[in-house]
Design a protein around this motif. Structure first.
Motif, short mmCIF file in Angstrom:
data_model
loop_
_atom_site.label_atom_id
_atom_site.label_comp_id
_atom_site.label_asym_id
_atom_site.label_seq_id
_atom_site.Cartn_x
_atom_site.Cartn_y
_atom_site.Cartn_z
N ASP A 1 62.98 19.72 -15.43
CA ASP A 1 63.66 18.46 -15.10
C ASP A 1 62.76 17.49 -14.33
N LEU A 2 61.56 17.92 -13.99
CA LEU A 2 60.66 17.05 -13.22
C LEU A 2 59.97 16.05 -14.14
N GLY A 3 59.98 14.81 -13.71
CA GLY A 3 59.24 13.75 -14.38
C GLY A 3 58.12 13.27 -13.48
N PHE A 4 57.14 12.58 -14.07
CA PHE A 4 55.94 12.19 -13.33
C PHE A 4 55.56 10.75 -13.62
N SER A 5 55.16 10.08 -12.57
CA SER A 5 54.73 8.69 -12.67
C SER A 5 53.65 8.47 -11.62
N THR A 6 53.08 7.29 -11.61
CA THR A 6 52.12 6.94 -10.56
C THR A 6 52.26 5.46 -10.24
N ALA B 1 51.08 5.26 2.82
CA ALA B 1 51.50 3.86 2.84
C ALA B 1 50.59 2.96 2.03
N LEU B 2 49.39 3.41 1.70
CA LEU B 2 48.37 2.55 1.10
C LEU B 2 48.84 1.83 -0.16
N PRO B 3 49.53 2.48 -1.12
CA PRO B 3 49.99 1.71 -2.29
C PRO B 3 50.89 0.54 -1.91
N PHE B 4 51.65 0.68 -0.82
CA PHE B 4 52.54 -0.40 -0.39
C PHE B 4 51.75 -1.50 0.33
N PRO C 1 55.42 5.62 -16.93
CA PRO C 1 54.29 6.38 -16.40
C PRO C 1 53.59 5.70 -15.21
N VAL C 2 53.58 4.37 -15.21
CA VAL C 2 53.00 3.62 -14.10
C VAL C 2 54.02 2.59 -13.64
N ILE C 3 54.34 2.59 -12.34
CA ILE C 3 55.28 1.62 -11.80
C ILE C 3 54.67 0.95 -10.56
N THR C 4 55.22 -0.17 -10.19
CA THR C 4 54.76 -0.86 -8.99
C THR C 4 55.49 -0.29 -7.77
#
Length: 370
Positions: A250-255, A167-170, A131-134
């Motif tokens: 088939d869609l999955g969700f993460s942030t 780009a902000l998360p990066f 659910p949460v990835i870097t």
């Protein structure tokens, strides 16, 4: 006697379109006459500033939450309002105020959400995304996908009107950021430069032309399975899911662990002669009933009850994102300063400048703005 019309300037978005949707009948349920002017995001800021500085006669404008709030309050553009917190998510309630006074009424959230094809990710990784990835995990996934699917791995919302926030998360992935907690530019720091280099690396695995992708192009890439994964705004998910999406199940969700969220909100212009009517209308729009209705269209409601009643598959991840996202600090002349970041990051992404040249130049130019 002819009834006065409340005039609203709003940004084009699924939630905003919902206010005018004849099937939902939201304006039909309100007793006063209201007129919306809806403007695309790429044109919205300039149109809004023209209005605030004297050439418009709007009673209500849409404000990108904390991004513009302090600047507009200090310049006297906004009137105070009463905000009944009720079950509005606490992170959103905090965003509506500046120096303990409320100026904003929430409409919908726009935060970083990752959408991906579960079946295609599973074939390569043997599992779905957490659910949460870097951002590093996102980049590693893009590399792995590209080895199998080529440049259909990712779609990036890298149009010049979108790229800073995309780009902000990066920029944050190695501990850097665009600004420090006091609003000073720190984008020239080594950590932010490395982050931008990683963001630009993603382009190697992205659909051709991704430097021109905004909301519609990203939505199209997700709906039609043109890309395996993409990052979009939470306020677009309702439209992505419903408008002709192939195999939506088939869609999955993460942030991202470094996500940013802004709550698009309504504010009453200080020059309005219809403040009482405007306040009443905003109270109506943020009511639980209306939040449920528009939340189904945008996919990004603002109340706890809307998440509890709704069954959108991204709601659990989205609520986590809203509660953990890192806002930008209050910044004087934020529009002028962020415009530099949009320009410089885009120049790095398109190869006109190196990431180092772009970020160091941006920091110098932003520091010169007082």
């Amino acid at each position: 006697m002819e009834q006065e019309i409340l005039k609203v300037l709003a940004v084009a978005d699924p939630a905003v379109n919902g206010y005018l949707d004849k099937k939902l009948g939201i304006l039909d349920g309100y007793k006063e006459n209201v007129e919306f002017q809806i403007v695309p995001w790429s044109e919205y800021y300039d149109k809004m500033m023209e209005s605030l500085t004297g050439s418009g006669d709007y009673d209500i404008i849409m404000v990108a939450g904390h991004l513009w709030l302090s600047d507009f309050v200090k310049k006297g553009y906004l009137a105070e309002l009463e905000l009944e917190e009720e079950d509005i998510l606490p992170a959103i309630v905090r965003e509506m105020s500046y120096q303990d006074k409320a100026y904003l009424s929430p409409s919908f959230c726009d935060g970083h959400m990752i959408v991906y094809r579960k079946s295609l990710i599973n074939k390569v990784l043997g599992k779905e995304l957490e659910p949460v990835i870097t951002p590093q995990e996102y980049l590693d996934t893009a590399k792995a996908l590209a080895a199998v699917y080529g440049r259909k791995a990712v779609a990036m919302k890298a149009d010049s009107s979108e790229i800073f926030t995309d780009a902000l998360p990066f920029l944050r992935m190695y501990g850097g950021d665009a600004y420090d907690s006091e609003g000073n530019p720190i984008c020239g720091d080594e950590k932010a430069i490395r982050g931008l280099q990683s963001y630009c690396e993603c382009k190697s695995y992205a659909l051709a032309g991704t430097e021109h992708f905004a909301n519609e192009e990203i939505a199209d890439a997700i709906r039609k399975k043109k890309a395996v994964m993409a990052v979009t705004w939470s306020g677009q998910l309702g439209a992505v899911w419903e408008n002709g999406c192939l195999e939506p199940e088939d869609l999955g969700f993460s942030t991202f662990s470094t996500a940013w969220n802004v709550t698009w909100s309504f504010a009453i212009c200080s020059e309005s002669r219809k403040r009482e009517a405007a306040s009443d209308f905003l109270r109506y729009l943020r009511s639980s009933v209306i939040d449920c209705k528009t939340g189904r269209l945008s996919g990004a409601p603002v109340r706890e009850s809307s998440y509890q009643k709704g069954n959108a598959p991204w709601f659990p991840v989205q609520k986590m994102m809203i509660e953990s996202a890192g806002p930008l600090p209050h910044i004087n002349r934020s529009g002028d300063k962020n415009a530099i970041l949009y320009q410089k990051i885009y120049q790095a992404f398109t190869g006109e400048l190196s990431a180092r040249e772009a970020m160091e130049s941006a920091e110098r130019e932003i520091a010169d703005i007082t």
